[in-house]
Design an enzyme around this catalytic site. Sequence first.
Site, PDB file in Angstrom:
ATOM      1  N   LYS A 111      33.676  52.796  49.905  1.00 39.52           N
ATOM      2  CA  LYS A 111      33.279  51.770  50.609  1.00 39.52           C
ATOM      3  C   LYS A 111      31.994  52.036  51.516  1.00 39.52           C
ATOM      4  O   LYS A 111      31.618  51.037  51.868  1.00 39.52           O
ATOM      5  CB  LYS A 111      34.583  51.627  51.592  1.00 39.52           C
ATOM      6  CG  LYS A 111      35.698  50.837  50.690  1.00 39.52           C
ATOM      7  CD  LYS A 111      35.423  49.485  50.479  1.00 39.52           C
ATOM      8  CE  LYS A 111      36.703  48.933  49.754  1.00 39.52           C
ATOM      9  NZ  LYS A 111      36.703  47.796  49.301  1.00 39.52           N
ATOM     10  N   LYS A 194      39.068  48.126  29.699  1.00 39.14           N
ATOM     11  CA  LYS A 194      40.044  47.396  30.083  1.00 39.14           C
ATOM     12  C   LYS A 194      39.777  45.950  30.893  1.00 39.14           C
ATOM     13  O   LYS A 194      38.950  45.899  31.327  1.00 39.14           O
ATOM     14  CB  LYS A 194      41.319  48.165  30.708  1.00 39.14           C
ATOM     15  CG  LYS A 194      41.184  48.641  31.864  1.00 39.14           C
ATOM     16  CD  LYS A 194      42.045  49.459  32.387  1.00 39.14           C
ATOM     17  CE  LYS A 194      41.932  49.951  33.996  1.00 39.14           C
ATOM     18  NZ  LYS A 194      42.831  50.231  34.641  1.00 39.14           N
ATOM     19  N   LYS A 197      38.929  41.997  36.733  1.00 38.45           N
ATOM     20  CA  LYS A 197      38.874  40.301  37.139  1.00 38.45           C
ATOM     21  C   LYS A 197      37.455  39.865  37.224  1.00 38.45           C
ATOM     22  O   LYS A 197      37.335  38.798  37.512  1.00 38.45           O
ATOM     23  CB  LYS A 197      39.302  40.369  38.695  1.00 38.45           C
ATOM     24  CG  LYS A 197      39.436  41.490  39.365  1.00 38.45           C
ATOM     25  CD  LYS A 197      40.220  41.369  40.799  1.00 38.45           C
ATOM     26  CE  LYS A 197      39.865  42.421  41.702  1.00 38.45           C
ATOM     27  NZ  LYS A 197      40.746  42.718  42.891  1.00 38.45           N
TER      28      LYS A 197
END
Length: 329
Positions: A111, A194, A197
Amino acid sequence: METVLSGIRSTGHLHLGNYFGALRNYIKMQDEYNCYFFIADLHSLTTHPHPADFHAGVRTILAEYLAAGLDPDKSALFVQSDIPEVSELYVLLNMIAYKGELERTASFKDKVRKQEDNVNAGLLTYPVLMASDILIHRANKVPVGKDQEQHLEIARVLARRFNKLYGADVFPEPQAFNFGSDLIKVPGLDGSGKMGKSEGNGIFLYDDEKSIHKKVMKAVTDSGPTEPNSKMPESIENIFTLLKIVSTPDTVAHFTEVYNNCSIRYGDLKKQLATDICKHTLPIRERIEEIYNDSDYLRKVAKAGCEKARESAQATLKEVRAAVGIKSF
Ligand code: TRP
C-alpha cells in the site's frame, strides 16, 4: 461446535471465481460450524471511498452473497460497522501491537507503494482491525487466501500476547481454514492464472447475458491445434476448465474430441461456454436485483445478524475489559 468467521471486502462484485470457489465452501460450512460472515466496510475506509458510494458497496455485496446462497437463518450475516465492540477491541489491541511488526507486513509495504500520498495509520493497523474482527468472536477457523495469511498470523500473535500480558485465557488462536482439494480454482479469461476482478479476466454474477457473451468471445485463445492429441496451451486449457465447471460431461467430451482431432472451432466452444455460464448466473442475477431493491428484507437480515454478532462480541469484550482492568464505579 467450532466457530468459523470470514470477512468480505465491501467493494466490487462477486465473480465466478468467488462463486465456484470459496462461496461454495461457505455454503457447506453453514451446516457444520457456527458461522460468522460479515462485510468489512471499516477496512475499506483506508482508501477513502466517497461517502455517497460507501453504503451502496455494502448493500451490493450483501445482496450478492444472499442471492448466491448464504443463509441468514444459519449464519450470522452482518456489517462490521454495526458492531461497535469491534472498534473498542481494536483500540485495546492497538496498545499491544508494535509499529515494527505492522510495518513489516507485505500488504502494508504494498500500500505504501501504491498510495504513497495516503499512508494513513488505518493502513498500518489494518491487521489489528482484522484481528479484532476475528478475536471478538473467538473464532477458531478463518478461511483465508494466501494474501491474508500474514494478517491471520498477526491475529494469533496478538491473541497470544494479550493472554500472556494479562494472565488471562480470553482468546483462542485462530487457525487458517484450508479448503484443500475442495476449493475449485477458477481460471480467468485472459489466458493465464486465476479469475480476478480485472477487466477482461473476470465474469461477475451481476453481468448480463450480453456482456457475458462479449467477455467470453474475447477470451484469449491461440490459432488452434495442428497435430492430433496435442497438449493444450494454458489459455485453451483454461477455457476447458471453465467448461468443466459449468457444462455437462457430454459437452466437455464433445469439445475435447474435436480439439483432439483438430476440427475444433473456438467460436463454437466459446458460444457454448457463454451459454452455459449464463444458465448458472442469470437466475442469480435476477435474485441479486430483487434482493438489492428489497430494503425491508436487507434491513431484517442485517439486524438479525447484528444482534447475533453483538451478543457474542459483548460477552468477549466483558472478559477483555476485566482482564485489562477496566472497571466502572
Ligand atoms: N482483509 C480481508 C480481505 O481483504 C477482509 C477481512 C477483514 C477479513 N476482516 C477479516 C477476513 C477477518 C477474514 C477475517 O479479504
